[in-house]
Scaffold this motif. Structure first.
Motif, PDB file in Angstrom:
ATOM      1  N   GLY A  95      40.944  59.420  24.618  1.00  0.00           N
ATOM      2  CA  GLY A  95      40.252  58.194  24.247  1.00  0.00           C
ATOM      3  C   GLY A  95      40.085  58.000  22.759  1.00  0.00           C
ATOM      4  O   GLY A  95      39.711  56.913  22.309  1.00  0.00           O
ATOM      5  N   ALA A  96      40.337  59.039  21.966  1.00  0.00           N
ATOM      6  CA  ALA A  96      40.202  58.920  20.513  1.00  0.00           C
ATOM      7  C   ALA A  96      41.444  58.263  19.921  1.00  0.00           C
ATOM      8  O   ALA A  96      42.551  58.414  20.424  1.00  0.00           O
ATOM      9  CB  ALA A  96      39.996  60.297  19.883  1.00  0.00           C
ATOM     10  N   SER A  97      41.244  57.546  18.853  1.00  0.00           N
ATOM     11  CA  SER A  97      42.346  56.919  18.135  1.00  0.00           C
ATOM     12  C   SER A  97      42.139  57.131  16.649  1.00  0.00           C
ATOM     13  O   SER A  97      40.994  57.188  16.166  1.00  0.00           O
ATOM     14  CB  SER A  97      42.398  55.416  18.443  1.00  0.00           C
ATOM     15  N   SER A  98      43.228  57.275  15.936  1.00  0.00           N
ATOM     16  CA  SER A  98      43.130  57.325  14.477  1.00  0.00           C
ATOM     17  C   SER A  98      42.784  55.938  13.959  1.00  0.00           C
ATOM     18  O   SER A  98      42.787  54.948  14.704  1.00  0.00           O
ATOM     19  CB  SER A  98      44.456  57.782  13.864  1.00  0.00           C
ATOM     20  N   THR A  99      42.495  55.826  12.684  1.00  0.00           N
ATOM     21  CA  THR A  99      42.385  54.520  12.065  1.00  0.00           C
ATOM     22  C   THR A  99      43.767  53.880  11.975  1.00  0.00           C
ATOM     23  O   THR A  99      44.792  54.543  12.135  1.00  0.00           O
ATOM     24  CB  THR A  99      41.793  54.629  10.651  1.00  0.00           C
ATOM     25  N   TYR A 100      43.784  52.600  11.703  1.00  0.00           N
ATOM     26  CA  TYR A 100      45.017  51.884  11.389  1.00  0.00           C
ATOM     27  C   TYR A 100      45.209  52.016   9.877  1.00  0.00           C
ATOM     28  O   TYR A 100      44.350  51.598   9.100  1.00  0.00           O
ATOM     29  CB  TYR A 100      44.871  50.417  11.798  1.00  0.00           C
ATOM     30  N   HIS A 101      46.307  52.648   9.463  1.00  0.00           N
ATOM     31  CA  HIS A 101      46.447  52.980   8.052  1.00  0.00           C
ATOM     32  C   HIS A 101      47.910  53.219   7.706  1.00  0.00           C
ATOM     33  O   HIS A 101      48.781  53.206   8.572  1.00  0.00           O
ATOM     34  CB  HIS A 101      45.635  54.250   7.725  1.00  0.00           C
ATOM     35  N   ASN A 102      48.161  53.417   6.428  1.00  0.00           N
ATOM     36  CA  ASN A 102      49.470  53.919   6.000  1.00  0.00           C
ATOM     37  C   ASN A 102      49.253  55.111   5.082  1.00  0.00           C
ATOM     38  O   ASN A 102      48.207  55.252   4.454  1.00  0.00           O
ATOM     39  CB  ASN A 102      50.308  52.843   5.305  1.00  0.00           C
ATOM     40  N   ASP A 103      50.235  55.981   5.035  1.00  0.00           N
ATOM     41  CA  ASP A 103      50.194  57.160   4.168  1.00  0.00           C
ATOM     42  C   ASP A 103      51.149  56.956   2.999  1.00  0.00           C
ATOM     43  O   ASP A 103      52.190  56.316   3.132  1.00  0.00           O
ATOM     44  CB  ASP A 103      50.608  58.415   4.936  1.00  0.00           C
ATOM     45  N   ASN A 104      50.815  57.554   1.870  1.00  0.00           N
ATOM     46  CA  ASN A 104      51.699  57.491   0.708  1.00  0.00           C
ATOM     47  C   ASN A 104      52.831  58.505   0.793  1.00  0.00           C
ATOM     48  O   ASN A 104      53.687  58.541  -0.089  1.00  0.00           O
ATOM     49  CB  ASN A 104      50.907  57.724  -0.580  1.00  0.00           C
ATOM     50  N   SER A 105      52.818  59.315   1.830  1.00  0.00           N
ATOM     51  CA  SER A 105      53.825  60.363   1.986  1.00  0.00           C
ATOM     52  C   SER A 105      54.571  60.194   3.299  1.00  0.00           C
ATOM     53  O   SER A 105      54.032  59.658   4.272  1.00  0.00           O
ATOM     54  CB  SER A 105      53.162  61.746   1.965  1.00  0.00           C
ATOM     55  N   HIS A 106      55.800  60.666   3.333  1.00  0.00           N
ATOM     56  CA  HIS A 106      56.546  60.754   4.583  1.00  0.00           C
ATOM     57  C   HIS A 106      55.974  61.897   5.417  1.00  0.00           C
ATOM     58  O   HIS A 106      55.553  62.922   4.876  1.00  0.00           O
ATOM     59  CB  HIS A 106      58.020  61.049   4.315  1.00  0.00           C
ATOM     60  N   ALA A 125      56.898  56.808   4.736  1.00  0.00           N
ATOM     61  CA  ALA A 125      55.814  56.543   3.784  1.00  0.00           C
ATOM     62  C   ALA A 125      55.525  55.046   3.715  1.00  0.00           C
ATOM     63  O   ALA A 125      56.430  54.208   3.813  1.00  0.00           O
ATOM     64  CB  ALA A 125      56.199  57.057   2.402  1.00  0.00           C
ATOM     65  N   LEU A 126      54.227  54.732   3.562  1.00  0.00           N
ATOM     66  CA  LEU A 126      53.769  53.366   3.320  1.00  0.00           C
ATOM     67  C   LEU A 126      54.087  52.413   4.470  1.00  0.00           C
ATOM     68  O   LEU A 126      54.231  51.212   4.266  1.00  0.00           O
ATOM     69  CB  LEU A 126      54.349  52.829   2.005  1.00  0.00           C
ATOM     70  N   THR A 127      54.177  52.948   5.685  1.00  0.00           N
ATOM     71  CA  THR A 127      54.332  52.092   6.860  1.00  0.00           C
ATOM     72  C   THR A 127      53.059  52.164   7.693  1.00  0.00           C
ATOM     73  O   THR A 127      52.528  53.237   7.942  1.00  0.00           O
ATOM     74  CB  THR A 127      55.538  52.520   7.721  1.00  0.00           C
ATOM     75  N   PRO A 128      52.524  51.016   8.121  1.00  0.00           N
ATOM     76  CA  PRO A 128      51.266  51.024   8.883  1.00  0.00           C
ATOM     77  C   PRO A 128      51.467  51.642  10.264  1.00  0.00           C
ATOM     78  O   PRO A 128      52.499  51.435  10.913  1.00  0.00           O
ATOM     79  CB  PRO A 128      50.916  49.536   8.986  1.00  0.00           C
ATOM     80  N   HIS A 129      50.456  52.391  10.704  1.00  0.00           N
ATOM     81  CA  HIS A 129      50.540  53.037  12.007  1.00  0.00           C
ATOM     82  C   HIS A 129      49.159  53.435  12.498  1.00  0.00           C
ATOM     83  O   HIS A 129      48.190  53.426  11.739  1.00  0.00           O
ATOM     84  CB  HIS A 129      51.461  54.262  11.962  1.00  0.00           C
ATOM     85  N   TRP A 130      49.102  53.788  13.777  1.00  0.00           N
ATOM     86  CA  TRP A 130      47.885  54.318  14.380  1.00  0.00           C
ATOM     87  C   TRP A 130      48.294  55.210  15.545  1.00  0.00           C
ATOM     88  O   TRP A 130      49.382  55.070  16.097  1.00  0.00           O
ATOM     89  CB  TRP A 130      46.934  53.203  14.804  1.00  0.00           C
ATOM     90  N   VAL A 131      47.428  56.151  15.903  1.00  0.00           N
ATOM     91  CA  VAL A 131      47.771  57.158  16.900  1.00  0.00           C
ATOM     92  C   VAL A 131      46.669  57.221  17.954  1.00  0.00           C
ATOM     93  O   VAL A 131      45.488  57.318  17.615  1.00  0.00           O
ATOM     94  CB  VAL A 131      47.954  58.548  16.258  1.00  0.00           C
ATOM     95  N   THR A 132      47.058  57.175  19.228  1.00  0.00           N
ATOM     96  CA  THR A 132      46.089  57.269  20.319  1.00  0.00           C
ATOM     97  C   THR A 132      46.288  58.569  21.086  1.00  0.00           C
ATOM     98  O   THR A 132      47.414  59.057  21.225  1.00  0.00           O
ATOM     99  CB  THR A 132      46.231  56.074  21.276  1.00  0.00           C
ATOM    100  N   THR A 133      45.206  59.134  21.564  1.00  0.00           N
ATOM    101  CA  THR A 133      45.241  60.402  22.306  1.00  0.00           C
ATOM    102  C   THR A 133      45.245  60.113  23.794  1.00  0.00           C
ATOM    103  O   THR A 133      44.361  59.412  24.301  1.00  0.00           O
ATOM    104  CB  THR A 133      44.027  61.269  21.944  1.00  0.00           C
TER     105      THR A 133
END
Length: 256
Positions: free
Chosen positions: A128-139, A199-207
């Motif tokens: 039920g946990a999800s990460s934030t919606y974000h992008n990382d500066n790294s691959h 890198a720098l692509t928006p994403h989110w992760v669900t469990t």
């Protein structure tokens, strides 16, 4: 199609969308619950207790997260991240440096890659946990170790967030914005699965399982024979115009 040969990766790494790959790491992790029990007590761990609508319950669980019985912790909804796994190379992650980090660095350098930072990040979360919606500066080379997660991104990130907008942080939010599901790239990852996250692509992760654990190898400033990825060029251009901000975007600035 997964990247399986040494020559495939240099051809695919520079441009989205994300893609599966198979890096043959020879490392066996301890059980995820044992790793959780160990890292939750470390002073550098970051975690967010989620799920319960009662604010006081979340606050009480947050205060007890490091000391409550691990069997109880595993029933709570939370997300956890640790950015400095080198702290555990002598015990919890014995052999990780020799069996994962050195072979991967050797593999990349032998094929003309250079980088400014290459470090592993640990992610643990419950159903039920999800990460934030974000992008990382790294691959990121995302390696699913235990349980199941779904890694959500877009087939065409520019349609939803340009690289220039990602550089100045227009991405971050608790939930993704409304979008056409047909634009989404959702990859369900089970133990052993790996994914290259640009890198720098928006994403989110669900469990999707009761407990899930993944390790991401984060590549800062990755470059192949003098060429950066297409989206990272925007970051380099921004730093050229704002030299005071260059090198301030490291692992400590990643949101989870």
């Amino acid at each position: 199609m997964a990247i399986t040969t040494p020559d495939d990766f240099p051809r695919r790494w520079r441009q989205p969308p994300n893609f599966p790959l198979e890096a043959p790491f020879d490392h066996t992790f301890r059980p995820a619950v044992d790793i959780l029990d160990h890292v939750r007590r470390d002073e550098e761990v970051r975690f967010t207790v989620l799920g319960d609508d009662d604010w006081q319950v979340r606050m009480d669980r947050t205060a007890a997260f490091r000391t409550a019985p691990i069997e109880e912790i595993a029933t709570w909804t939370f997300r956890l991240v640790h950015f400095d796994l080198s702290r555990f190379y002598d015990d919890l992650l014995d052999g990780f440096q020799e069996e994962v980090m050195i072979p991967w660095r050797t593999h990349l350098s032998a094929r003309g890659f250079t980088w400014q930072r290459l470090a592993p990040i640990l992610f643990l979360s419950t159903g039920g946990a999800s990460s934030t919606y974000h992008n990382d500066n790294s691959h990121g080379l995302v390696w699913q170790v235990h349980g199941t997660k779904t890694f959500h991104s877009y087939l065409d990130p520019d349609k939803h967030l340009t690289a220039d907008a990602a550089v100045i942080g227009e991405t971050t939010g608790e939930d993704p914005p409304a979008h056409d599901p047909d634009d989404r790239q959702s990859v369900t990852m089970r133990p052993g699965d790996q994914l290259w996250s640009h890198a720098l692509t928006p994403h989110w992760v669900t469990t999707e399982s009761a407990l899930a654990m993944s390790v991401t190898l984060s590549h800062g400033g990755l470059c192949h024979r003098g060429r950066f990825s297409e989206r990272e060029l925007a970051l380099r251009a921004y730093w050229d115009k704002n030299p005071g901000e260059a090198w301030t975007h490291d692992l400590r600035n990643v949101r989870y």
